[in-house]
Design an enzyme around this catalytic site. Structure first.
Site, PDB file in Angstrom:
ATOM      1  CG  ASP A  39      28.654 -61.357   1.712  1.00 32.97           C
ATOM      2  OD1 ASP A  39      28.803 -60.356   2.545  1.00 32.97           O
ATOM      3  OD2 ASP A  39      29.583 -62.110   1.379  1.00 32.97           O
ATOM      4  CB  THR A  52      32.938 -59.025  -0.271  1.00 35.18           C
ATOM      5  OG1 THR A  52      32.968 -57.920   0.563  1.00 35.18           O
ATOM      6  CG2 THR A  52      34.259 -59.613  -0.794  1.00 35.18           C
ATOM      7  CD  GLU A  93      46.384 -48.960   1.298  1.00 33.10           C
ATOM      8  OE1 GLU A  93      47.041 -49.944   1.771  1.00 33.10           O
ATOM      9  OE2 GLU A  93      46.855 -47.990   2.038  1.00 33.10           O
ATOM     10  NE  ARG A 151      35.612 -49.461  -2.140  1.00 30.84           N
ATOM     11  CZ  ARG A 151      35.897 -50.594  -1.687  1.00 30.84           C
ATOM     12  NH1 ARG A 151      35.464 -51.565  -2.429  1.00 30.84           N
ATOM     13  NH2 ARG A 151      36.227 -50.588  -0.347  1.00 30.84           N
ATOM     14  CB  THR A 152      35.682 -40.761  -3.559  1.00 32.64           C
ATOM     15  OG1 THR A 152      35.081 -40.592  -2.520  1.00 32.64           O
ATOM     16  CG2 THR A 152      34.912 -40.527  -4.926  1.00 32.64           C
ATOM     17  CB  THR A 155      28.791 -56.054   3.820  1.00 35.07           C
ATOM     18  OG1 THR A 155      30.052 -56.171   3.518  1.00 35.07           O
ATOM     19  CG2 THR A 155      28.449 -54.831   4.246  1.00 35.07           C
ATOM     20  N   GLY A 156      30.416 -57.376   6.239  1.00 33.06           N
ATOM     21  CA  GLY A 156      31.518 -56.987   7.334  1.00 33.06           C
ATOM     22  C   GLY A 156      32.279 -55.889   7.058  1.00 33.06           C
ATOM     23  CE  LYS A 196      27.729 -60.625   7.019  1.00 33.96           C
ATOM     24  NZ  LYS A 196      28.377 -61.277   5.696  1.00 33.96           N
TER      25      LYS A 196
END
Length: 1022
Positions: free
Chosen positions: A454, A456, A576, A671-672, A751-752, A839
């Site tokens: 996984d 996360t 965010e 991460r852009t 991964t989800g 998975k």
């Protein structure tokens, strides 16, 4: 890549359904006479338009249908038939109720037309009646145990009796007693964990008020109150919340693996009711679709019948509260629509299976070979005797006399060795907190080829940190953030100074840099560009600040505490939150937000009010998020957007730096997000609003029409900045992945999360090496697109595959064998947007198509299916709870511990068990050889050489310690095994039969095993 692999499509459309429903094996192909809808190996999009007669013929699938005969039945077909019969009987005795749509009345469970399952969690394998038969079946389905059961039962026949009954039944009974005791303890622990979850109390709303009920007693139609940070016990429709805006956030990490908080909206009709008790004064019901596995969709209707006219509200996924999620804000009230095994979380979880190690399976096959040798030896003895008298009785007696060729102590020694391996793993100070929950498969840790992990919480900590701000001509990193803070302080200080000189002016409350907005073609200063970028980041998001309640001031606006210590941020994405926290650190703070407005606080303490006119949320298709706000003090209307560079590059004005800088940040694992702005006049916005509202009222093609209206604004937007956010990796993830790669283990990340996020983590964790390319599998929806994309993928060499769950499902539907064969040749594979069921399906596909051993590692409830499906499951105790850890075979506290667990303990366990099994079998061969010589000397008489307990003692107690000392064998030091992971790779390459039947002198000359052990063993043999 693999240019010689052809693509073999499935049959014609009219036969496809029957093919997938009726086949028993994924490898079998039907009769040669069946026609194939065959397609060319390489084909253009134009060629796909042609008739089937134009297709060139491809070679047929390499796997043909297996012929079933006596050989098939003897070599394992009997087991398949028995399993099929047991499954058929189970389905007959336990018929599944057909799932149907339902109408649920609020607070009236008695009005339900059908009986629904109990809301109880059950992870137990057996019950009180199936425990003994189930355990016995799991043991005697192995030939080794079945053989000794038959031999022991034969001693009840007087003419076949060789010795005392206890010489056969005592060892067998001991093995069965140890096995059943271990299984009983495991079942009891599962029962305790289930009872703990089922006994959690929740508040149930009734006509008489609130009552406390257990989670297992909740029924469909009950009104349940769930507090903040409390687990939702069943699938519910969200009716009311204590939050004034009628919405709440939930955490779904235990359901889909995403720790992003999801926004849920209460039903408007029930949220507007004056009091909580009014839920019982209205006549309302919810019509819900039949239960299914998709956690992202829901279709239902809320109806209130006691109003004139009746009120009807459509319900979607944003109105649902799925079981196993956690309420993150406020107190929620919902009506239960699905319970127990009909909930989304249970339907996405597979049943646990009894895992058997590959070493046990190999020993079982070796036992069959030894039994064949035993029968041949017995036939030779009877033949030399001349087949005189009742020779068939003598044949069976010889089989009993030579039965020690297959020693029952083999299982005893191996089980004791496995217990010792588990004890060593849990006592290793270098991997503290490691727990062995399944003690029967420690050798599997030394035979792994595929590791499915996984993302996360397993590879990452899911803690986002703002790292980079790029304005085109200047870039700011973590060490230069103070310069941005000084610019922001200076910008708003100038605005305040202007305000003091021009009192009463509406525009004076904004910074002086706003004067540049009227002339966008004039090159702005760095000072104004920084201000505009920070302001855009602080406004363009879906973040909501939350303040903890303090006494009676929870709902008092005037007394609300806006201090930084009391503020937390909630959002549907951790990216965010990281961006808003960064704007707070440089001086521009988000202090409040509701559905129609938000407020920012400047470094000087001034509050800047903004009115939210429109919000365009992020979607995986658009990859962008937008918001239109009006400055309440100046009246200026601005349209802000942010999103992935692939989507934003065609929206923003021409520039020569965006693509290059995005590539640089991606190589750093960041991460852009591209941030842009467009100023709107009042007339422009009113025109857009009219067209937007008309599009939302459309009955046909509503989504396309709305997207077209929004797209009309997304033109020639001003590029403000490029941001880079880093997802913090777990400790030592990079060296651990490098070690596993050098050990010959192929790593797949399932991964989800979103595709862009998964790709960034794969690069930052060095799952993708710097000299490797990344092939992103384009979204496909049908067979033709899948064929063309697979052709494009075939041309790639030594690249990492990145594919989404939807595209994977289409490829497996039409080109399962070809896709898996291509994917297995990749150094790494990343599957994003995977459901828990997908998975587990990927794990099973690798097992079926490659025959290699798989390991799955995860830390969330969405990883349980994958962990249980793998040959070896490893759970991490992390922020997402202990659900994966409790369901796994091995539990660790950090991802880096998997290196030592595999390289040291897995390797040692496998080598020791292989040597131990060989020595025990060799010991049985010695006594059987002596018996054969004894019988030959005495004219081939079927008379035992040793009587009574002497035979049992020789096979168990007398020679146990010298042989069992092999569990302490160590060929290299642990530090050496970690330093040279190629030793693990060499071990997986060795032929299976050579591991079991390796030469005796090597083991006997091992310097780590005391010589006197073998001397005692040799004396015992004599």
């Amino acid at each position: 890549m693999a240019d010689n692999i052809p693509l073999h499509p499935v049959r014609s459309l009219q036969k496809r359904h029957e093919y997938y429903q009726g086949r028993h094996s994924r490898y079998q192909v039907e009769d040669e006479s069946l026609s194939l809808d065959e397609m060319p190996l390489m084909m253009s999009e134009e060629g796909f338009e042609n008739d089937e007669s134009d297709y060139h013929t491809l070679p047929r699938a390499r796997v043909t249908q297996k012929k079933r005969g006596l050989g098939w039945f003897v070599l394992g077909g009997w087991k398949l038939l028995c399993t099929s019969c047991c499954d058929w009987l189970t389905n007959i005795c336990r018929r599944r109720q057909q799932l149907k749509a339902r109408t649920v009345w609020l607070g009236h469970p008695e009005k339900c037309e059908e009986k629904y399952p109990r809301n109880a969690i059950k992870n137990q394998k057996y019950n009180l009646f199936t425990f003994v038969p189930g355990v016995l079946y799991q043991q005697f389905k192995f030939f080794l145990n079945l053989y000794f059961l038959v031999v022991s039962c034969s001693q009840f026949v007087p003419s076949l009796k060789i010795g005392y009954l206890y010489t056969y039944w005592a060892p067998l009974g001991f093995v069965m007693a140890v096995t059943m005791t271990r299984e009983a303890l495991d079942e009891f622990h599962r029962y305790q964990r289930d009872e703990e979850m089922n006994s959690q109390f929740y508040s149930k709303l009734t006509i008489r008020g609130k009552v406390q009920v257990k989670s297992s007693d909740i029924q469909v139609g009950d009104l349940i109150i769930v507090e903040k940070n409390q687990r939702i016990p069943a699938d519910m429709i969200f009716l009311r919340t204590s939050e004034k805006n009628g919405s709440c956030f939930i955490r779904t990490d235990q359901l889909d693996g995403e720790t992003d908080w999801k926004l849920r909206i209460a039903v408007c009709c029930t949220q507007r009711l004056p009091a909580l008790g009014d839920l019982f004064t209205i006549s309302a019901h919810v019509h819900a679709q039949k239960p299914h596995m998709d956690i992202h969709t829901f279709e239902g209707t809320f109806t209130r019948e006691d109003s004139d006219p009746s009120i009807h509200e459509s319900l979607g996924a944003e109105n649902t509260l799925w079981a196993s999620t956690v309420v993150a804000s406020g107190t929620v009230i919902g009506v239960v629509i699905y319970t127990g095994k009909e909930t989304r979380s249970v339907m996405n979880t597979s049943n646990p299976k009894n895992k058997v190690g590959l070493l046990d399976l190999e020993l079982n096959r070796l036992t069959k070979a030894l039994f064949f040798a035993l029968v041949v030896l017995s036939v030779v003895m009877v033949a030399l005797q001349g087949f005189v008298g009742p020779w068939y009785r003598y044949l069976f007696r010889f089989i009993l006399l030579f039965s020690y060729i297959i020693p029952i102590s083999l299982r005893v020694n191996l089980d004791m060795g496995k217990a010792a391996y588990g004890w060593m793993i849990m006592r290793d100070d270098n991997i503290p907190g490691t727990v062995v929950r399944t003690s029967t498969i420690p050798e599997e840790l030394g035979r792994l080829v595929y590791l499915l992990t996984d993302k996360t919480g397993t590879l990452t900590q899911n803690e986002m940190v703002f790292k980079r701000l790029h304005l085109g001509t200047v870039s700011y990193g973590t060490d230069t953030m103070d310069e941005i803070q000084n610019h922001i302080i200076g910008s708003y200080a100038q605005g305040n100074s202007s305000h003091s000189h021009t009192t009463g002016s509406n525009s004076s409350t904004t910074p002086s840099s706003k004067s540049t907005l009227s002339a966008p073609k004039v090159r702005k200063s760095v000072h104004s560009r920084i201000h505009e970028a920070v302001k855009a980041i602080a406004l363009c998001h879906n973040v909501t600040p939350v303040y903890e309640a303090r006494g009676e001031t929870e709902y008092a606006e005037a007394d609300q505490d806006f201090s930084d210590e009391n503020r937390t941020y909630q959002a549907s994405s951790p990216d965010e939150v990281a961006l808003v926290q960064w704007t707070q650190s440089v001086g521009l703070t988000l202090v409040s937000r509701d559905l129609s407005s938000m407020q920012l606080k400047t470094p000087g303490g001034q509050i800047l009010p903004f009115i939210i006119l429109q919000v365009f949320p992020f979607t995986s298709e658009s990859k962008i998020m937008g918001i239109i706000v009006r400055d309440d003090s100046s009246g200026e209307i601005a349209f802000y957007m942010k999103g992935a560079d692939v989507a934003m590059s065609s929206i923003v004005q021409y520039n020569d730096w965006l693509e290059e800088e995005c590539g640089n940040m991606a190589r750093e694992g960041l991460r852009t997000l591209v941030v842009a702005k467009k100023s709107l006049t009042e007339e422009q916005y009113q025109d857009f609003e009219n067209r937007y509202n008309q599009a939302k009222l459309s009955v046909h093609d509503r989504t396309l029409k709305v997207a077209a209206v929004v797209e009309s604004l997304q033109r020639e937007m001003e590029l403000l900045c490029l941001t880079g956010v880093e997802d913090q990796l777990q400790a030592d993830v990079r060296p651990t992945l490098e070690m596993l790669r050098n050990a010959g283990i192929k790593i797949w990340m399932l991964t989800g999360d979103k595709l862009e996020t998964a790709t960034c983590i794969a690069k930052s964790s060095h799952l993708v090496s710097r000299n490797q390319d990344v092939h992103i599998f384009r979204p496909v929806t049908n067979r033709g697109e899948a064929h063309l994309e697979l052709n494009a993928f075939r041309r790639k060499h030594d690249c990492t595959l990145v594919i989404s769950g939807d595209s994977l499902e289409v490829c497996l539907k039409y080109y399962e064998h070809e896709f898996v064969e291509l994917a297995c040749q990749c150094p790494a594979v990343v599957c994003c947007r995977c459901s828990p069921t997908q998975k587990a399906q990927i794990v099973k596909l690798l097992q079926q198509h490659t025959g290699k051993r798989t390991c799955a590692i995860g830390d969330g409830g969405n990883d349980v299916s994958m962990i249980q499906a793998a040959d070896c499951g490893i759970g991490i105790v992390g922020k997402e709870g202990k659900q994966a850890s409790l369901a796994a075979d091995f539990s660790i506290t950090q991802f880096k511990h998997i290196g030592r667990l595999l390289m040291v303990h897995g390797r040692n366990s496998y080598k020791r068990s292989a040597a131990l099994g060989q020595f025990v079998i060799h010991r049985g061969l010695i006594i059987s050889t002596m018996q054969a010589i004894f019988s030959s000397v005495f004219y081939f008489a079927s008379v035992p050489l040793y009587q009574g307990f002497l035979m049992v003692g020789y096979a168990t107690i007398y020679t146990m310690f010298p042989v069992f000392s092999l569990v302490l064998d160590q060929d290299v030091k642990p530090e050496t095994a970690i330093l040279y992971p190629e030793l693990y790779k060499d071990l997986t390459k060795v032929c299976r039969s050579r591991i079991i039947l390796q030469d005796i002198p090597y083991l006997g000359s091992n310097k780590h095993i005391p010589r006197w052990y073998f001397n005692i063993w040799s004396i015992g043999a004599v």
